[in-house]
Motif scaffolding. Sequence first.
Motif, mmCIF file in Angstrom:
data_model
loop_
_atom_site.group_PDB
_atom_site.id
_atom_site.type_symbol
_atom_site.label_atom_id
_atom_site.label_comp_id
_atom_site.label_asym_id
_atom_site.label_seq_id
_atom_site.Cartn_x
_atom_site.Cartn_y
_atom_site.Cartn_z
ATOM 1 N N PHE A 144 0.705 -7.819 -7.445
ATOM 2 C CA PHE A 144 -0.477 -7.030 -7.795
ATOM 3 C C PHE A 144 -1.035 -7.437 -9.165
ATOM 4 O O PHE A 144 -2.100 -6.969 -9.558
ATOM 5 N N TRP A 151 -3.009 1.245 -8.481
ATOM 6 C CA TRP A 151 -3.535 1.864 -7.272
ATOM 7 C C TRP A 151 -4.184 0.789 -6.406
ATOM 8 O O TRP A 151 -5.070 0.065 -6.826
ATOM 9 N N THR A 152 -3.716 0.666 -5.169
ATOM 10 C CA THR A 152 -4.238 -0.358 -4.280
ATOM 11 C C THR A 152 -4.102 0.101 -2.835
ATOM 12 O O THR A 152 -3.569 1.180 -2.557
ATOM 13 N N THR A 153 -4.577 -0.713 -1.921
ATOM 14 C CA THR A 153 -4.482 -0.371 -0.501
ATOM 15 C C THR A 153 -3.041 -0.519 -0.026
ATOM 16 O O THR A 153 -2.272 -1.327 -0.541
ATOM 17 N N THR A 154 -2.686 0.265 0.981
ATOM 18 C CA THR A 154 -1.338 0.221 1.544
ATOM 19 C C THR A 154 -1.418 -0.062 3.042
ATOM 20 O O THR A 154 -2.498 -0.022 3.651
ATOM 21 N N LEU A 155 -0.264 -0.353 3.645
ATOM 22 C CA LEU A 155 -0.228 -0.742 5.051
ATOM 23 C C LEU A 155 -0.611 0.384 6.004
ATOM 24 O O LEU A 155 -0.920 0.135 7.166
ATOM 25 N N ASP A 156 -0.576 1.643 5.534
ATOM 26 C CA ASP A 156 -0.919 2.771 6.411
ATOM 27 C C ASP A 156 -2.393 3.159 6.279
ATOM 28 O O ASP A 156 -2.770 4.302 6.544
ATOM 29 N N ASP A 157 -3.222 2.192 5.872
ATOM 30 C CA ASP A 157 -4.660 2.419 5.720
ATOM 31 C C ASP A 157 -4.995 3.444 4.641
ATOM 32 O O ASP A 157 -6.051 4.088 4.680
ATOM 33 N N TYR A 205 -4.004 4.519 0.201
ATOM 34 C CA TYR A 205 -3.911 3.956 -1.142
ATOM 35 C C TYR A 205 -2.619 4.412 -1.784
ATOM 36 O O TYR A 205 -2.125 5.515 -1.509
ATOM 37 N N GLY A 206 -2.054 3.539 -2.629
ATOM 38 C CA GLY A 206 -0.821 3.892 -3.289
ATOM 39 C C GLY A 206 -0.607 3.035 -4.524
ATOM 40 O O GLY A 206 -1.344 2.073 -4.756
ATOM 41 N N PRO A 216 2.020 0.709 -5.769
ATOM 42 C CA PRO A 216 3.230 -0.109 -5.746
ATOM 43 C C PRO A 216 3.384 -0.934 -7.023
ATOM 44 O O PRO A 216 2.452 -1.042 -7.821
ATOM 45 N N ASN A 217 4.562 -1.531 -7.197
ATOM 46 C CA ASN A 217 4.850 -2.371 -8.356
ATOM 47 C C ASN A 217 5.108 -3.812 -7.916
ATOM 48 O O ASN A 217 5.546 -4.053 -6.792
#
Length: 481
Positions: free
Chosen positions: A146, A130-136, A138-139, A141-142
């Motif tokens: 990371f 779980w981390t920050t995403t480009l759309d402000d 959280y998501g 990703p793999n």
Amino acid sequence: HDNDKGIAGMCWGCRILPVKVLNARGSGDDASVARGIYWATDAGARIINLSLGGSRESQTLREAVAYAHNRGVLIVAASGNSRQQDNSVSYPAGYAEVLAVGGTGNTDLITGFSNTGDHVDLAAPSVGLWTTTLDDGYGPPNGTSFSSPYVAGAAGLIWTLRPDLTSADVKCILEASADDKGAPGKDAEYGWGRLNAFKAVQLAGSYNGCPLDQGQAAPAPVSGQPAFDPVAPAQNTADLIYFTETQHTLRGEFKRYWERHGGLPIFGYPISEEFIETGSDGQPYVVQYFERHRFEWHPQNAAPYNVQLSRLGDDILRQQGRSWYDFPKTGSVPNCLYFDATEQSLCEPFLSYWRNSGLEFDGLPGKRYDESLALFGQPISPPQMEEIAPGVQVTVQWFERPRSKTTATGCCLVCLATNWRPASTGADRSSLFATPRRTLGRGDSTCGGGPSVAPRRLTTGPRIPADLSTYTVKVLLTLHK
């Protein structure tokens, strides 16, 4: 900082210095990445995380990585996500100075996308994080992009607990405390194993030398040329640094000792390679000369006593035909530190400098008496006026090892060895600092000639405040109050 939203970072109290080197599409070039590395290093970063990479190695990127590494920065990089394509080495992770991190999945196995190879040093989770995403938002990703921040964050925790450690020490702690996975020992998939932050912090608390070192690697004396002659450039590795400033190398146990006990501000640059020299006891030793000290190899002793500092100040006085026995004795002076063995007192401003500097034995903040004594030795002269350069008279005080001088701005160590050569070697270093060398830049400091340069915020070895580091011409590295 943990703001109670989304996620909390691995090192929640660490300061983050974001440096943008890629465009909005997540692509860029080596020149941009290199500029970011230089900028972060000069801004005082101790850890640089690089969640990026490419299959082509370049001189631009290699020199930037070496620049940061030589100044004590720990560089952490993702190993890459192209294992199923060509599994090529990704740079900067492929450089020896970089801690390369691969990615594990939910079952603690290396993922099918994580690049592998002998350059991989460590593994960390890379799936569903779980981390920050480009759309402000959280998501989860793999990718190994990371994984490496987890290792960088754990490094921050270690340095928070043990700010006295070098980047090599922190790297060792991360590797030695990892949970060994795959083949026993270091392997091409996991490196030394999967990150275990808890064990890393535990090991940091009691750390007193890298447990991964297989014995103590003795310095290797040079052969075929005089030890003080410049040597050809060499590729920097985890065990070797080449200094273009003096055209000499530093490696092995001497390198680890140099880094652990102060680096450039304390010892200066190496001005010789390792060579065999007869010690004061008449026995042959592997030695190496630096601008302000001489290292002597004693393999029979456990670290840190396997490297010993010679009485360079006393040696130089004898070479000059002077004896410290003939100097006037100050006797005991009020508000000063008195040394009965030499009958000399150590007073301000030299006293504060002596007390605030020293080797590192206990890993605790500040310097004990024995740590300062180990670096300087006892005073063997009173403060006295001497000419340190044609027409330049300053107050100096001789010690068993280095010599200190005062100026209107403070106290400093004098680069003794650059003006002296041991009689036993027959080596002539008179041309070493007379030959043209690389123009100083990016905050370098040396005891040889050259232009003044801007103060640095970070040098190899323990951090010193920005306002305490500057360079003056001729033979002095000054530490200003």
